[in-house]
Scaffold this active site. Structure first.
Site, mmCIF file in Angstrom:
data_model
loop_
_atom_site.group_PDB
_atom_site.id
_atom_site.type_symbol
_atom_site.label_atom_id
_atom_site.label_comp_id
_atom_site.label_asym_id
_atom_site.label_seq_id
_atom_site.Cartn_x
_atom_site.Cartn_y
_atom_site.Cartn_z
ATOM 1 N NE ARG A 111 -4.031 -2.077 2.049
ATOM 2 C CZ ARG A 111 -3.935 -3.003 3.010
ATOM 3 N NH1 ARG A 111 -3.094 -2.831 4.003
ATOM 4 N NH2 ARG A 111 -4.699 -4.064 2.982
ATOM 5 C CE LYS A 114 -1.734 13.608 -14.731
ATOM 6 N NZ LYS A 114 -2.239 13.943 -16.081
ATOM 7 C CD GLU A 130 5.140 16.147 -23.246
ATOM 8 O OE1 GLU A 130 4.698 17.137 -22.623
ATOM 9 O OE2 GLU A 130 4.454 15.134 -23.478
ATOM 10 C CE LYS A 148 4.140 17.087 -14.784
ATOM 11 N NZ LYS A 148 4.155 15.911 -15.649
ATOM 12 C CD GLU A 171 -4.952 15.878 -15.310
ATOM 13 O OE1 GLU A 171 -3.847 15.367 -15.148
ATOM 14 O OE2 GLU A 171 -5.671 15.683 -16.305
ATOM 15 N NE ARG A 215 -0.479 16.818 -12.905
ATOM 16 C CZ ARG A 215 0.170 15.964 -12.134
ATOM 17 N NH1 ARG A 215 -0.048 15.980 -10.840
ATOM 18 N NH2 ARG A 215 1.027 15.103 -12.639
ATOM 19 C CG ASN A 266 -3.547 16.811 -19.924
ATOM 20 O OD1 ASN A 266 -2.588 16.061 -19.817
ATOM 21 N ND2 ASN A 266 -4.517 16.874 -19.033
ATOM 22 C CG HIS A 323 -0.584 15.515 -23.686
ATOM 23 N ND1 HIS A 323 0.171 16.637 -23.955
ATOM 24 C CD2 HIS A 323 0.284 14.611 -23.156
ATOM 25 C CE1 HIS A 323 1.424 16.424 -23.586
ATOM 26 N NE2 HIS A 323 1.519 15.206 -23.095
ATOM 27 C CG HIS A 358 -3.127 10.782 -24.703
ATOM 28 N ND1 HIS A 358 -3.603 11.293 -23.513
ATOM 29 C CD2 HIS A 358 -1.783 10.659 -24.552
ATOM 30 C CE1 HIS A 358 -2.590 11.473 -22.677
ATOM 31 N NE2 HIS A 358 -1.485 11.110 -23.290
ATOM 32 C CG HIS A 405 3.867 10.734 -25.266
ATOM 33 N ND1 HIS A 405 2.491 10.718 -25.154
ATOM 34 C CD2 HIS A 405 4.291 11.763 -24.488
ATOM 35 C CE1 HIS A 405 2.105 11.689 -24.326
ATOM 36 N NE2 HIS A 405 3.178 12.339 -23.915
#
Lengths: 389, 389
Positions: free
Chosen positions: A138, A160, A202, A243, A253, A257, A261, A264, A268, A283
């Protein structure tokens, strides 16, 4: 670099990085250390920051070939105990089965709750390792040692983590902040030119989001970012600072935030439609084309001037990035196929699309409730242009 | 119960539960609703608390047979959209493969970030569903609808989620709090007597930890807890309140929450050594024997009086719970085997054992640094007694 002074203990003193970017997240705060040669001193850095801990280094065969010996020597010199888990390179390792095998490797290494994982590699290794760290017992701590430009400026910062599913990318994961990021900028010299360029998309993104001055600086200095030197460290540090600012105000997010993207949602969808086949599209290339599409769509909505679109596209073209759908080899489906991929994205709520659009260079904003039909029509036109090209 | 008044909207008004226990965890706060018949009103409750959301109900074939029709009718009456994912009953479903298939089911149901999972079942369903909710799209909300005594007093409260690995139980998971717990106490009438008794071990645990008065109340009222009636609701509510207090001050088990593990270090080792074979030993039975072992070990360390040990054992015997290793059928290995199982537990740090020991009835405490050799010798003696028995 690596101004290491001998000490009376095992190993050398921790090296002084050329840049240090603190990420301020209360109990989850951590540092990003940036500079060439930091892997050689990583053992000393880890021993200083995490005394009496054991480590499991997770990497892939390609990265291992270039950097694992240096890291291993550095850990041994510092008297640190560690295990190594090596996976296959590529997006395919962000799978349930590799996840399970890395979890098994960590548990077999008998790491305990206070011990740390080390992600040595690009975004795939970082995302996978972060997810494993987030769920074993955990939650274990982990250190990011990103070895690609993309991961140094983006995926290693912000917490992330995740793996892919047949329904889409990163649909399974957790928010789990690293305890430390060590970005050795000399590792980027081992990247092939295409991967470096993809990561640069990026870098340019941070200018396009909200920092026209940085974008201008990149137009002037991009060659030194590519060749190495202080401009490279500076560019990476500026991206990480940008960032870190956004993540600090919106760790999970819920709001701003989402600006990260930019490019993106389209990107994506393009990655999905090309089945994450790195031969066709990586990517950063998807993000480059996606950012151009976001600017083109913004021009079409009368939000952004055609001059700003032309300027951002020219820079991406200059560094060698793709900017048009026609540059993606093979079939990329219909506008409906692309829309279906967009609608499965995590950013969709009740069929309403949230896009990052722009009012000009460095003036991006979050547009809620973009009409799907307008996007579909736009994509249909772009696909027609592609066929014509 | 279920004092439902018709409304002008679809469905009936949310029923008023006999007890409501708030769990105060700042942004992660939630309510536990307790009473007989709450499933029949669950649709109205969910519609009221989570308007305009969709749901995926995750359950197992056994629970589905008893309770899914009632829940489905209630959701439909309330006008709520839902999907159903049914897994095989038993601990075997806390596996990587079932985890993957449930994730796939949730994504196939096209749930979005604001939508909710519903765990309808015992601890296995709750732990599995909670883990899936914790990681799909990096975190979805979920509702616990526990249908066993064990899950109503323990596993559905507190946010521990997870699956098992070949290295041990619950070694992969996250802390992820439910958005609501609906404990329908009438579902316990469908449990077989053995499962109810096993859950009762966790009820008695709350008395043994720090509430001698509650333990005395149970000695007087346990028959009504077993048969149903207000004593059952009261017992469950008291357990939930006790757990909520501990979780509030220590959500991630850095400190006092460990008290909830009374009997669990031994109990988990016994579950591990019997390969989680429910024919031989279920969790609550392992906890019952484990709590007796913890008291016996405390007596041996001159911490606890033999009278308190005798009293707690007598109550567990009276309700029909096992209290001795000799009551576990089949081979349970050597003292070294049991020690190896204990040392793989999450609660081990650098080979130092943390046990919950006791100074008497309701006077448990966290003992750091228990000498492993003393535990091994104690277990060796117990195993000798077992053979003699």
């Amino acid at each position: 670099m690596s101004a290491t002074a001998p000490t009376s203990e095992a190993g050398a003193a921790a090296p002084t990085p050329q840049a240090r970017v603190p990420v301020d997240l209360a109990a989850n705060s951590y540092d990003i250390l940036i500079g060439p040669g930091l892997i050689a001193g990583a053992g000393a850095t880890l021993a200083e920051r995490f005394p009496d801990r054991r480590f499991a280094v997770i990497t892939d065969t390609t990265v291992a070939e270039h950097h694992l010996d240096a890291l291993a020597a550095s850990l041994t010199d510092a008297g640190l105990g560690y295990s190594t888990i090596v996976v296959t390179p590529g997006e395919g390792s962000k799978s349930f089965s590799v996840f399970e095998s890395v979890v098994d490797g960590v548990l077999s290494a008998r790491l305990e709750r206070g011990d740390l994982l080390v992600a040595l590699g690009g975004g795939v290794i970082g995302d996978l390792t972060g997810f494993v760290a987030g769920v074993v017992r955990r939650g274990m701590r982990f250190v990011q040692m990103p070895t690609t430009l993309l991961s140094q400026v983006d995926s290693s910062v912000g917490g992330k983590t995740g793996i892919n599913t047949r329904h889409g990318k990163n649909l399974v994961g957790v928010f789990h902040q690293p305890a430390l990021v060590i970005a050795d900028t000399a590792t980027l010299d081992t990247l092939d030119a295409r991967d470096f360029r993809a990561g640069y998309a990026e870098v340019a993104k941070y200018g396009l989001i909200d920092d026209a001055e940085f974008f201008g600086w990149l137009e002037t200095n991009w060659r030194e970012v590519f060749s190495g030197g202080t401009a490279r460290v500076e560019a990476i540090a500026r991206c990480c600072r940008a960032k870190a600012r956004v993540v600090k105000i919106d760790e999970k997010e819920a709001g701003p935030r989402a600006l990260l993207n930019l490019g993106h949602t389209f990107g994506h969808a393009l990655e999905s439609i090309t089945h994450y086949d790195a031969e066709r599209l990586v990517h950063g290339e998807g993000v480059a084309i996606g950012m151009v599409l976001a600017h083109e769509f913004s021009v079409r909505m009368n939000l952004c001037s055609p001059d700003d679109l032309a300027r951002m596209r020219a820079h991406l073209v200059e560094v060698g990035l793709p900017t048009r759908l026609s540059e993606i080899p093979g079939d990329i489906g219909s506008a409906d196929d692309l829309m279906a991929a967009i609608l499965q994205d995590k950013k969709v709520k009740r069929g309403r699309l949230t896009f990052i659009l722009t009012r000009g260079l460095g003036a991006s904003f979050i547009a809620d409730d973009v009409p799907p039909e307008a996007v579909r029509a736009f994509l249909a036109d772009k696909l027609t242009e592609r066929v014509a090209a």
